[in-house]
Design an enzyme around this catalytic site. Structure first.
Site, PDB file in Angstrom:
ATOM      1  N   HIS A 108       0.838  -1.206   0.000  1.00 53.01           N
ATOM      2  CA  HIS A 108       0.000   0.000   0.000  1.00 53.01           C
ATOM      3  C   HIS A 108       0.873   1.256   0.000  1.00 53.01           C
ATOM      4  O   HIS A 108       0.589   2.214  -0.702  1.00 53.01           O
ATOM      5  CB  HIS A 108      -0.897   0.036   1.250  1.00 53.01           C
ATOM      6  N   LYS A 168     -18.300  -6.336   6.858  1.00 49.29           N
ATOM      7  CA  LYS A 168     -16.979  -6.967   6.961  1.00 49.29           C
ATOM      8  C   LYS A 168     -16.490  -6.944   8.400  1.00 49.29           C
ATOM      9  O   LYS A 168     -16.791  -6.012   9.158  1.00 49.29           O
ATOM     10  CB  LYS A 168     -15.966  -6.167   6.111  1.00 49.29           C
ATOM     11  N   ARG A 209      -2.044  -6.737  -7.987  1.00 47.39           N
ATOM     12  CA  ARG A 209      -0.952  -7.687  -7.790  1.00 47.39           C
ATOM     13  C   ARG A 209      -1.004  -8.712  -8.914  1.00 47.39           C
ATOM     14  O   ARG A 209      -1.100  -8.335 -10.069  1.00 47.39           O
ATOM     15  CB  ARG A 209      -1.060  -8.333  -6.413  1.00 47.39           C
ATOM     16  N   SER A 224      -2.565  -7.943   3.337  1.00 48.46           N
ATOM     17  CA  SER A 224      -2.813  -7.714   4.764  1.00 48.46           C
ATOM     18  C   SER A 224      -3.088  -9.016   5.506  1.00 48.46           C
ATOM     19  O   SER A 224      -2.558  -9.234   6.604  1.00 48.46           O
ATOM     20  CB  SER A 224      -3.995  -6.763   4.942  1.00 48.46           C
TER      21      SER A 224
HETATM   22  P1  ADP Z   1      -9.777  -3.978  -0.317  1.00 44.68           P
HETATM   23  O1  ADP Z   1     -10.468  -4.700   0.796  1.00 44.68           O
HETATM   24  O2  ADP Z   1     -10.540  -2.789  -0.816  1.00 44.68           O
HETATM   25  O3  ADP Z   1      -9.264  -4.832  -1.441  1.00 44.68           O
HETATM   26  P2  ADP Z   1      -7.047  -3.680   0.578  1.00 44.68           P
HETATM   27  O4  ADP Z   1      -6.616  -2.891   1.758  1.00 44.68           O
HETATM   28  O5  ADP Z   1      -6.806  -5.150   0.604  1.00 44.68           O
HETATM   29  O6  ADP Z   1      -8.552  -3.293   0.397  1.00 44.68           O
HETATM   30  O7  ADP Z   1      -6.368  -3.097  -0.737  1.00 44.68           O
HETATM   31  C1  ADP Z   1      -6.572  -1.789  -1.175  1.00 44.68           C
HETATM   32  C2  ADP Z   1      -6.007  -1.661  -2.573  1.00 44.68           C
HETATM   33  O8  ADP Z   1      -4.579  -1.824  -2.519  1.00 44.68           O
HETATM   34  C3  ADP Z   1      -6.503  -2.720  -3.560  1.00 44.68           C
HETATM   35  O9  ADP Z   1      -6.634  -2.123  -4.839  1.00 44.68           O
HETATM   36  C4  ADP Z   1      -5.403  -3.750  -3.562  1.00 44.68           C
HETATM   37  O10 ADP Z   1      -5.360  -4.457  -4.789  1.00 44.68           O
HETATM   38  C5  ADP Z   1      -4.192  -2.862  -3.381  1.00 44.68           C
HETATM   39  N1  ADP Z   1      -3.068  -3.583  -2.803  1.00 44.68           N
HETATM   40  C6  ADP Z   1      -3.063  -4.343  -1.693  1.00 44.68           C
HETATM   41  N2  ADP Z   1      -1.841  -4.889  -1.481  1.00 44.68           N
HETATM   42  C7  ADP Z   1      -1.059  -4.464  -2.511  1.00 44.68           C
HETATM   43  C8  ADP Z   1       0.302  -4.706  -2.899  1.00 44.68           C
HETATM   44  N3  ADP Z   1       1.095  -5.514  -2.197  1.00 44.68           N
HETATM   45  N4  ADP Z   1       0.750  -4.108  -4.017  1.00 44.68           N
HETATM   46  C9  ADP Z   1      -0.074  -3.325  -4.748  1.00 44.68           C
HETATM   47  N5  ADP Z   1      -1.352  -3.068  -4.451  1.00 44.68           N
HETATM   48  C10 ADP Z   1      -1.848  -3.631  -3.347  1.00 44.68           C
END
Ligand code: ADP
Length: 161
Positions: free
Chosen positions: A17, A41, A90, A128
């Site tokens: 992120h 959620k 990803r 995460s």
């Molecule tokens: P959500 O529940 O909305 O998917 P996340 O917190 O998991 O929320 O992710 C938010 C955004 O960040 C999403 O678009 C996800 O694909 C992106 N993201 C999460 N981890 C990574 C990473 N390691 N590299 C690039 N983008 C990421």
């Protein structure tokens, strides 16, 4: 003024992120990192905790701020005057879900467009849920999350250090 939103659960934020945040700060005048609060959620961290971690993370960037939202993302975008949603991609596994989400958001509000940033190769497997699992079992996640997040994870799982 080009304002973009980077929405997500950020439960907790990872270095993946952070990389998207850093890169988007160069592309837009203002980026709002928006923490989703979806009542359907179950999160490990409260919205306040997730925002606190993100506030610490965005400190070095003067064009990034942190907010939270409930309800439809495109309506939130309208309220704050943003016309761009940033999402990270990803591996292939992200594509289908993100594709559907972007099309649905465009259907709901055609003024708001989604752009995707491809992950840095170092973070392609950082998510995460995996970081939490490793932290819970006492594994080293210091190169996967910012120090502030490591602190919150240690506290969540009552890990002494
Ligand atoms: P959500 O529940 O909305 O998917 P996340 O917190 O998991 O929320 O992710 C938010 C955004 O960040 C999403 O678009 C996800 O694909 C992106 N993201 C999460 N981890 C990574 C990473 N390691 N590299 C690039 N983008 C990421």
């Amino acid at each position: 003024m080009r304002t973009a939103i980077y929405p997500g659960s950020f439960d907790p934020p990872t270095n993946g992120h952070v990389d998207i945040i850093r890169r988007s700060s160069k592309l837009f005048d203002h980026v709002i990192v928006a923490v989703a609060e979806n009542p359907a959620k179950v999160y490990s961290f409260s919205v306040e905790d997730r925002m606190d971690m993100l506030r610490e993370i965005v400190k070095p960037y003067n064009n990034i701020s942190v907010d939270h939202f409930t309800g439809l993302l495109v309506e939130y975008a309208d309220r704050i005057g943003a016309v761009t949603i940033i999402r990270g991609l990803r591996a292939l596994s992200d594509f289908e879900y993100e594709f559907e989400l972007a099309l649905m958001n465009r259907h709901l509000n055609s003024k708001v467009d989604t752009i995707f940033m491809m992950t840095d190769e170092h973070y392609s497997f950082v998510r995460s849920s995996l970081v939490k699992e490793v932290a819970r079992l006492g594994g080293d996640i210091s190169d996967k999350v910012p120090p502030v997040v490591e602190k919150y994870l240690r506290n969540l799982y009552k890990i002494e250090k």
